[in-house]
Design an enzyme around this catalytic site. Structure first.
Site, PDB file in Angstrom:
ATOM      1  N   LYS A  52       0.845  -1.202   0.000  1.00 37.35           N
ATOM      2  CA  LYS A  52       0.000   0.000   0.000  1.00 37.35           C
ATOM      3  C   LYS A  52       0.883   1.257   0.000  1.00 37.35           C
ATOM      4  O   LYS A  52       0.659   2.197  -0.763  1.00 37.35           O
ATOM      5  CB  LYS A  52      -0.936  -0.013   1.221  1.00 37.35           C
ATOM      6  CG  LYS A  52      -2.034  -1.066   1.089  1.00 37.35           C
ATOM      7  CD  LYS A  52      -2.803  -1.299   2.380  1.00 37.35           C
ATOM      8  CE  LYS A  52      -3.744  -2.495   2.224  1.00 37.35           C
ATOM      9  NZ  LYS A  52      -4.431  -2.880   3.448  1.00 37.35           N
ATOM     10  N   GLN A  96      -4.129  -1.671   9.763  1.00 36.06           N
ATOM     11  CA  GLN A  96      -4.077  -2.998   9.146  1.00 36.06           C
ATOM     12  C   GLN A  96      -4.605  -4.042  10.132  1.00 36.06           C
ATOM     13  O   GLN A  96      -4.143  -4.133  11.266  1.00 36.06           O
ATOM     14  CB  GLN A  96      -2.628  -3.318   8.733  1.00 36.06           C
ATOM     15  CG  GLN A  96      -2.491  -4.602   7.939  1.00 36.06           C
ATOM     16  CD  GLN A  96      -3.204  -4.561   6.578  1.00 36.06           C
ATOM     17  OE1 GLN A  96      -3.146  -3.588   5.850  1.00 36.06           O
ATOM     18  NE2 GLN A  96      -3.897  -5.646   6.249  1.00 36.06           N
ATOM     19  N   ASP A 119     -10.890   2.698   4.462  1.00 34.00           N
ATOM     20  CA  ASP A 119     -11.101   1.248   4.386  1.00 34.00           C
ATOM     21  C   ASP A 119     -12.598   0.914   4.351  1.00 34.00           C
ATOM     22  O   ASP A 119     -12.974  -0.227   4.082  1.00 34.00           O
ATOM     23  CB  ASP A 119     -10.462   0.554   5.604  1.00 34.00           C
ATOM     24  CG  ASP A 119      -9.188  -0.189   5.228  1.00 34.00           C
ATOM     25  OD1 ASP A 119      -9.003  -0.469   4.024  1.00 34.00           O
ATOM     26  OD2 ASP A 119      -8.390  -0.491   6.130  1.00 34.00           O
TER      27      ASP A 119
END
Ligand code: NAP
Length: 291
Positions: A52, A96, A119
């Protein structure tokens, strides 16, 4: 059979974003800034966050990677998230997952401001998605939509079978495929570990999205001729022949299923890269939303 090449399509998305960022720079406008928090040193999470961050650099975004020890307290992590919430320069925040057991993931998800929730896991984002309102879609389902769109796959009136009902993949993709838009307007069946006659249900599917985390679960005898198969699964299985000691397996037995399909995604190189492309799109949108 045609392969839905996530590597290629994600590059198309990234090139487009890169061009837009260059233009913003030229015009003296703010460049998108993604902040990623990585707790501990889970091997797979390290890999995901690294790609990412690398993708951000590729297209000219600013990225901040915050690495925290696995034994950080929940309160300290929430404090860090709040700092990023308050930092005007940061457009998008991602933490994450999975997190160490002593930290409540839901609390973490709900602490991220909804307008920085790139997200798309915050209940406000999910609620808006369910109601068809503008919001950030969770990256993996959004990536799947982008892929279906790129390959101009017909979805209206099709029977889509989603295997898995997790909050990050199965449930949101089932909602998005069912929405009154393109890609969407499918009749959706969601299967899970309590589903009876799963094979019969799959055999009725025009589109199958496999998101179970069960390597090679979907076999040729479960797929009708001409189906579109999207394989979300990523599982590391031991493979001594590989330098890393493991191989990546999807949820679809690719070699036998692919010949029956009209379209199929490979693993790796299918949904994985699209997830990153979708995250980058959400971050761009978050940056623009401030103007
Ligand atoms: P998850 O939270 O573990 O959910 C798995 C789902 O599959 C659950 O709903 C479970 O049912 C269902 N399931 C498991 N075994 C089943 C069986 N034998 N029959 C029917 N249903 C079954 O997993 P996830 O987070 O959604 O991830 C799924 C897979 O996608 C994993 O391999 C993950 O690594 C991968 N993934 C890939 C990406 C990407 O970018 N490509 C992104 C996210 C996830 P119950 O609800 O009844 O337990």
């Amino acid at each position: 059979m045609q392969i839905m090449d996530g590597k290629h399509v994600s590059q198309v998305v990234k090139n487009d974003l890169k061009g837009k960022v260059e233009l913003r720079k030229k015009n003296g406008l703010k460049v998108p800034h993604l902040a990623a928090i990585l707790v501990g040193n889970n091997g797979a999470s390290e890999t995901y966050v690294a790609s990412k961050v690398k993708s951000c650099a590729e297209i000219g975004y600013i990225s901040t990677l915050i690495r925290l020890d696995a034994d950080i307290s929940e309160a300290e992590l929430l404090f860090k998230i709040n700092e990023l919430n308050e930092d005007f320069d940061v457009d998008g925040i991602l933490v994450q997952l999975p997190l160490p057991k002593h930290i409540a993931e839901q609390k973490v998800i709900e602490t991220i401001f909804a307008d920085k929730d790139v997200d798309g896991f915050h209940p406000e984002s999910v609620g808006r998605m369910v109601q068809g309102l503008p919001t950030y879609y969770p990256a993996t389902p959004f990536g799947i939509l982008l892929l279906l769109e790129h390959y101009k796959i017909e979805t209206a009136g099709k029977h889509a079978v989603v295997l898995g009902r997790s909050n990050i993949v199965g449930r949101p993709i089932s909602i998005l495929l069912n929405r009154n838009s393109y890609p969407g307007n499918c009749t959706v069946t969601v299967c899970h570990s309590h589903t009876h006659n799963l094979k019969d249900i799959c055999l009725q599917a025009d589109i199958i999205v496999a998101a179970l985390g069960r390597p090679e679960f979907l076999t040729a005898d479960m797929v009708k001729d001409g189906a579109v198969v999207v394989d979300v699964g990523i599982t590391r299985v031991e493979d001594k022949s590989k330098k890393s000691g493991f191989a990546i397996k999807g949820d679809v037995k690719y070699d036998e299923v692919a010949p029956k399909c009209s379209f199929i995604t490979p693993v790796p190189g299918g949904v994985g890269p699209m997830t990153i492309a979708a995250l980058l799109m959400n971050t761009y949108k978050a940056c623009l939303a401030k103007e």
